[in-house]
Design an enzyme around this catalytic site. Structure first.
Site, short mmCIF file in Angstrom:
data_model
loop_
_atom_site.label_atom_id
_atom_site.label_comp_id
_atom_site.label_asym_id
_atom_site.label_seq_id
_atom_site.Cartn_x
_atom_site.Cartn_y
_atom_site.Cartn_z
N GLU A 116 0.84 -1.19 0.00
CA GLU A 116 0.00 0.00 0.00
C GLU A 116 0.88 1.24 0.00
O GLU A 116 1.75 1.39 0.86
CB GLU A 116 -0.90 0.05 1.25
CG GLU A 116 -1.94 -1.04 1.34
CD GLU A 116 -3.23 -0.72 0.57
OE1 GLU A 116 -3.29 0.35 -0.09
OE2 GLU A 116 -4.15 -1.55 0.66
N ASP A 165 -7.06 1.60 -7.98
CA ASP A 165 -5.74 1.96 -7.42
C ASP A 165 -4.62 1.13 -8.03
O ASP A 165 -4.88 0.01 -8.50
CB ASP A 165 -5.76 1.82 -5.88
CG ASP A 165 -6.10 0.42 -5.38
OD1 ASP A 165 -7.01 -0.21 -5.94
OD2 ASP A 165 -5.42 -0.04 -4.44
ZN LIG Z 1 -6.23 -1.79 -3.51
#
Ligand SMILES: [Zn+2]
Length: 181
Positions: A116, A165
């Site tokens: 992330e 994303d």
């Molecule tokens: Zn994601």
């Protein structure tokens, strides 16, 4: 940044409760890049850490209502300053990809490492984040034979139509990986 026992030795380790066993422990052959910020677009808060540690206060912000009962994690988070924190050892299965498919195989959590980046799917990323990510990728490629520059994708690539994303602001040419686009 050496890896010992599937943990980065030069990063802070925080033991998320949200992980379980991979079907095959040694089956690590994909890196999935994500982004997250809590609240969305606000950086430097403790809420990503709270979320992955299972203690986010859902009353803090109206948007956190949707986080109630959510059990998610990633192996690694890279904040805007390029600081790396690890939440799940790499040989364990973190819960980051959800419904997903990579080259015909579903359940990408089974065989992937989730990273992330603190950010949003519309924002750009910082120099320090690219540096930290490239350093991390070097270590992962060195440690896990099945991981290669061709096996780095965005969440949007394995969950198209559902996830966007790391987004348009992520510059694939900046990282040591083949662009999956
Ligand atoms: Zn994601």
């Amino acid at each position: 940044m050496p890896i010992i026992n599937h943990v980065l030795t030069e990063a802070e380790f925080r033991a998320s409760p949200f992980y379980d066993e991979r079907p095959i422990e040694r089956d690590i052959r994909l890196v999935v890049i994500h982004c997250i910020s809590l609240p969305e677009g606000q950086y430097g808060t403790s809420y990503i850490d709270d979320l992955f540690m299972g203690c986010v206060d859902c009353d803090v912000h109206p948007s956190f209502e949707s986080l109630k009962g959510v059990k998610v994690s990633a192996h690694v988070v890279i904040d805007r300053q390029g600081k790396i924190k690890q939440y799940v050892p790499f040989h364990k299965r973190a819960w980051h990809a959800g419904v997903s498919n990579y080259q015909g195989e579903s359940r990408c959590n089974d065989f992937s490492i989730g990273i992330e980046l603190e950010g949003t799917d519309r924002d750009t990323y910082t120099e320090q984040q690219y540096e930290a990510l490239n350093s991390l990728l070097d270590q992962l490629f060195a440690e896990y034979d099945s991981l290669t520059a061709e096996r780095v994708v965005g969440h949007s690539h394995i969950a198209p139509g559902r996830k966007t994303d790391p987004g348009v602001g992520f510059d694939w040419s900046r990282i040591k990986a083949e662009s999956p686009l």
